[in-house]
Design an enzyme around this catalytic site. Sequence first.
Site, PDB file in Angstrom:
ATOM      1  N   SER A 144      37.841  39.876  39.700  1.00  8.45           N
ATOM      2  CA  SER A 144      39.283  39.947  39.454  1.00  8.45           C
ATOM      3  C   SER A 144      39.622  39.947  37.974  1.00  8.45           C
ATOM      4  O   SER A 144      40.630  40.540  37.564  1.00  8.45           O
ATOM      5  CB  SER A 144      39.998  38.795  40.166  1.00  8.45           C
ATOM      6  OG  SER A 144      39.415  37.552  39.839  1.00  8.45           O
ATOM      7  N   HIS A 195      41.427  35.157  35.006  1.00  6.77           N
ATOM      8  CA  HIS A 195      42.412  36.232  35.025  1.00  6.77           C
ATOM      9  C   HIS A 195      43.016  36.447  33.636  1.00  6.77           C
ATOM     10  O   HIS A 195      43.227  37.588  33.214  1.00  6.77           O
ATOM     11  CB  HIS A 195      43.512  35.915  36.034  1.00  6.77           C
ATOM     12  CG  HIS A 195      43.019  35.866  37.442  1.00  6.77           C
ATOM     13  ND1 HIS A 195      43.748  35.330  38.486  1.00  6.77           N
ATOM     14  CD2 HIS A 195      41.840  36.287  37.996  1.00  6.77           C
ATOM     15  CE1 HIS A 195      43.068  35.425  39.608  1.00  6.77           C
ATOM     16  NE2 HIS A 195      41.898  36.007  39.333  1.00  6.77           N
TER      17      HIS A 195
END
Length: 322
Positions: A144, A195
């Site tokens: 991610s 992230h």
Amino acid sequence: MHRRSRGVNIGLLLLLSQIFQVGINNVPPVTLATLALNIWFFLNPLKPLLSSCLSVEKCYQQKDWQRLLLSPIHHADDWHLYFNMASMLWKGIHLERRLGSRWFAYIIVTFSLLTGVVYLFLEFALAEFLNEPDFKRNCAIGFSGVLFALKVLNNHCCPGGFVNVLGFPVSNRFACWVELLAIHFISPGTSFAGHLAGILVGLMYTHGPLKKIMESCTGIFPSNIDYPGQQYYFNSSGYSGYQDYYPYGGRGVYEDVPRNYDMYTAGLSEEEQLERALRASLLDQGNRRSSSPAYGFRLSPEEEMRRQRLHRFDSQRGNPAL
């Protein structure tokens, strides 16, 4: 090589369904290879999750640098794999066609390594600044972070417009930051620092020196190769074929041929798909008790020792996978 325990992986089935609906021959080669690699290592992880995840303690202090390579291509569960690779499918089709396969592959490898390095730096800085050594034990895993970097790049290539995040229209310019906060609050087990590292790497490429550094490191990867003068198009029977296009408009904006993604997204935007996948993941986690840690997680020393004892016990029984 460890085999994942058998069971019905609904997220994996949904991912394969989307890939086949798009058509394997219609997915650019680097995107397809990235999907295949992540699916393969989900089914056959090289190491258990606790030996693949990325943390300051394991990677920097204990010099286990191979985790920089292992962490992006391993996933905690099938839903983690699903919404990461569904997003990769969408982004890869757009970006690889625009940038060319070889340059896109260069970007994937570079972003994967740099995201891990920036993540380690962020966790180390937090641990030192807040005098909280637990940050050095935070262990993250999954693709991610790379996806956040690709999203920054995609928004830079296609400026303007709005996206839907949790039902609210958000400008592309701020979408990554809003999604960063939204995902963290919806699913607290995710790695906020991982992230954030992806966003920072994306900004280093679009507004910093990273792109020039990459170009200076190689003279054989022009940034606009492959698919020259062609792009995929949709017809009434589905996603297939090619069509001539002009890569850049008069003001440098990508002029895209109208496409119909509804056949495999059910009319949902990428953000709406992500929201639905997150909700499904949370519901699935509430209905079953999983022995695998989340994809951004922290383990106490006692819990880590307990998991290692369980792993050794499973290995003696002939089931070394987590």
